[in-house]
Enzyme design. Structure first.
Site, PDB file in Angstrom:
ATOM      1  N   LYS A 126      13.236   2.579  -3.340  1.00 27.98           N
ATOM      2  CA  LYS A 126      11.850   2.569  -2.868  1.00 27.98           C
ATOM      3  C   LYS A 126      11.074   3.672  -3.581  1.00 27.98           C
ATOM      4  O   LYS A 126      11.388   4.849  -3.466  1.00 27.98           O
ATOM      5  CB  LYS A 126      11.785   2.764  -1.359  1.00 27.98           C
ATOM      6  N   GLY A 139       0.789  -1.206   0.000  1.00 24.99           N
ATOM      7  CA  GLY A 139       0.000   0.000   0.000  1.00 24.99           C
ATOM      8  C   GLY A 139       0.827   1.264   0.000  1.00 24.99           C
ATOM      9  O   GLY A 139       0.352   2.330  -0.405  1.00 24.99           O
ATOM     10  N   VAL A 193       9.235  -1.546  -4.050  1.00 25.36           N
ATOM     11  CA  VAL A 193      10.690  -1.590  -3.860  1.00 25.36           C
ATOM     12  C   VAL A 193      11.302  -2.349  -5.029  1.00 25.36           C
ATOM     13  O   VAL A 193      10.820  -3.427  -5.405  1.00 25.36           O
ATOM     14  CB  VAL A 193      11.070  -2.257  -2.524  1.00 25.36           C
ATOM     15  N   ASP A 232       5.382   0.602  12.978  1.00 25.82           N
ATOM     16  CA  ASP A 232       4.893  -0.451  12.078  1.00 25.82           C
ATOM     17  C   ASP A 232       5.799  -1.681  12.150  1.00 25.82           C
ATOM     18  O   ASP A 232       6.149  -2.269  11.127  1.00 25.82           O
ATOM     19  CB  ASP A 232       4.809   0.079  10.651  1.00 25.82           C
TER      20      ASP A 232
END
Length: 267
Positions: free
Chosen positions: A43, A24, A28, A144
């Site tokens: 990225k 989302g 990469v 995260d």
């Protein structure tokens, strides 16, 4: 940028070779730095809906600022278990981050092949914990931490990646009201309650990650994001059966996964 995916050149220097993964938050790529003659990871962060991003400039602005925030976060940290950033390419329609290329699997890929032993999980946990300590020491919360954001080098050592939604001390929030960013099953309860400024929430996420490592299942995942959030807030973590010395013993449920992260120091 010219040619097909295999021949696209970014900033006249980085040749895209292979798509390594998408999510989302973007894509990469494995790429070749044609100036230094080495392979790197690029990225590319773009909106999952380019048409929506074009129609809503604020969405594109937030995506761009997240890229720059990740770069700034990583630039503050020099640690063997945190991915290294080399360069930012700020070109339209979105910027790119040039990072070290990690050739191994993610921890999520490794778990998919079978649960880890408690000793193996503890080794990885200690390395991720040391990465988090380095981040917290310079005012950064990862926010995260999960198996998909832990890479395993070929020698088995762990590297914490993807600081795209990191919280930098003193910086303004990039999360829109009501926006859910991250993986709910790894959220700490205080994050859901709106208390998002405590680095200890990263330890909760690490504790859940270690649970998944040794048990092979996510203890709080439910069929929907809302049901998962409710489970994190209200349901006890199922007692582990394979955790050995990482098991919580008599630690109360809400503290147990955080305590599991702390126990990796002693394992």
């Amino acid at each position: 940028m010219t040619g097909g995916d295999a021949k696209r050149i970014i900033d006249g220097r980085f040749e895209l070779l292979e798509r390594l993964g998408s999510g989302g938050m973007g894509t990469v790529w494995r790429a070749r730095d044609t100036v230094l003659h080495r392979e790197v990871a690029l990225k590319e962060v773009r909106s999952p809906d380019p048409a929506l991003a074009a129609a809503t400039p604020h969405t594109a602005h937030v995506a761009r600022e997240r890229v720059l925030r990740e770069a700034r976060a990583l630039a503050r940290i020099s640690h063997p278990h945190v991915v290294t950033i080399h360069h930012i390419v700020d070109v339209g329609p979105h910027p790119w981050i040039v990072m070290e290329l990690l050739s191994g699997d993610t921890l999520q890929d490794r778990i998919a092949r079978g649960a880890l032993s408690p000793v193996h999980a503890a080794r990885i946990g200690r390395q991720v914990l040391s990465a988090l300590r380095a981040a917290h020491a310079v005012g950064i919360q990862h926010r995260d931490v999960k198996p998909a954001n832990v890479m395993l080098r070929d020698d088995g050592s762990a590297v914490l990646t993807d600081f795209g939604i990191a919280a930098l001390q003193g910086a303004t929030s990039l999360t829109a009201t009501g926006e859910l960013v991250g993986s709910p099953e790894y959220f700490a309860p205080e994050r859901i309650r709106g208390h998002d400024d405590d680095p200890a929430s990263d330890l909760w996420s690490l504790g859940v990650t270690l649970y998944v490592c040794v048990e092979g299942v996510s203890p709080l995942r439910r069929a929907t994001s809302l049901a998962t959030l409710a489970a994190v807030l209200d349901e006890p973590v199922p007692p582990p059966v394979r955790s050995g010395p990482l098991a919580p013993g008599h630690v109360p449920a809400e503290r147990s996964v955080r305590a599991r992260a702390a126990r990796t120091v002693r394992a």
